[in-house]
Structure formats: structure tokens, C-alpha cells
Design an enzyme around this catalytic site. Sequence first.
Site, PDB file in Angstrom:
ATOM      1  N   GLY A   1       0.644  -1.061  -0.126  1.00  0.00           N
ATOM      2  CA  GLY A   1      -0.117  -0.292  -0.067  1.00  0.00           C
ATOM      3  C   GLY A   1       1.112   0.931   0.010  1.00  0.00           C
ATOM      4  NE  ARG A   2      -1.460   5.517   3.511  1.00  0.00           N
ATOM      5  CZ  ARG A   2      -2.031   5.962   4.841  1.00  0.00           C
ATOM      6  NH1 ARG A   2      -0.809   5.949   5.804  1.00  0.00           N
ATOM      7  NH2 ARG A   2      -3.248   5.537   5.591  1.00  0.00           N
ATOM      8  N   GLY A   3       2.225   3.652  -2.089  1.00  0.00           N
ATOM      9  CA  GLY A   3       3.237   4.115  -3.445  1.00  0.00           C
ATOM     10  C   GLY A   3       3.020   4.489  -4.397  1.00  0.00           C
TER      11      GLY A   3
END
Length: 204
Positions: free
Chosen positions: A73-75
Amino acid sequence: MSIDHIGRQFIATGYGAVTHTTISNNVFNGQSTYSSVPLCAATCNSCQYWVLILTGNGDQITLALNYFYYTSGRGPHVGGTSGYTQKIHIYNNYYVTVLGHAIDPEVGANVVAEGNYFNAVTTPVLAGVGAAYVPTTAAQASACSSYIGRACQVNAFSSSGTVSAASTSALQALDDSYVSGASVMAASAVGAYVQANAGLGKVN
């Protein structure tokens, strides 16, 4: 400013503006025997969730030629604060084995992602409330010309989820010279290039 050839995970911009900044040629290796939060597909899947959080009011950042693997996540995660805006250009990154989501555009985000290669990525672009333009067809790539003065490069996908992110408001927001003048290679060349050039100890 340029941040490049580092091995560090977790970049956060905070809430002030980070402008004229490029994050490039880095390896973000999230492989671990421990997942730090239960948000990693709701289980410990040995893939790190926190990678980049770009939340500053007025952030103007390019994310290019990076290697993301074994993350979930959060890339990056972009935006999230009402009244704040960010302009993020994401191109020629290589995402491999992302057991969750890669790009996460939330409130205030304006994201243009082109020429990236998503290999075994469950959700390449999370359906957030932010504006994102992520071309998956030649027609969508050609439509960039009306906004940034050139065609975009189509993103490529292998064993990955589908993408529906064609907000032209993101293109309108990123009509800056650093976007129109970017040299973006075809997604088909990204895997080999990034693996050969990203990371510590490589000078190019």
C-alpha cells in the site's frame, strides 16, 4: 531538489509544501517477516504497507524510475486533507508483487501516472476521491496532448488488477513544464531499465 539512489523506505512530506522535487532511481523493498499494520490485506502478508505519504499543501513532486516490490500500500498515498492540493507526476516506475494497492489518490490529489509497469499488483490504483489520470489505452494516452502538450505513455499491466482512472482535471492541474518536458520511456522498457539502474551504489 532530487532524492535518488537511496535504499530507505518510508518517505513522508508532512503538511508544508514540497516543491520542485524528484524522487528517482530508488529501491523500495518492503519484504519482511513482519507486516507492521493489519491493513496489509487484513493479514500479515510479509509486505510492508507504508511506503510514501505525500500530503503537503502544494506538493509538486515527480516520482520516476523507482523499483517497488513486496509492498502492499501507499506507493504513494497522495493527499487526504481537505483544502490541501498536491500535483504528483508518476512515471516509469516498476511495481512488482504489490499485494494490496500501489497508487492511492485521496482528497486534494492530482496525479498523472504514465509509462509505469505493474507486475503482479492486486490494485494498481486505489479508487480514492482524488483526481488521477492513468492511461491504459492509446486513445487515453493521446488525449494528454490537449493538456500537457504531448501524448502520455500507456501504463502496462501483467497479472494485475484493472484500472479506471481517467480524470482530466488531473491533467489540467499538471500542465507544468516539468510534466510536459519529461522524457518518458515506453512501459515495456521499464522493468529492465529500473532493475539495472535503481538502488544504492549505481551512478547514472
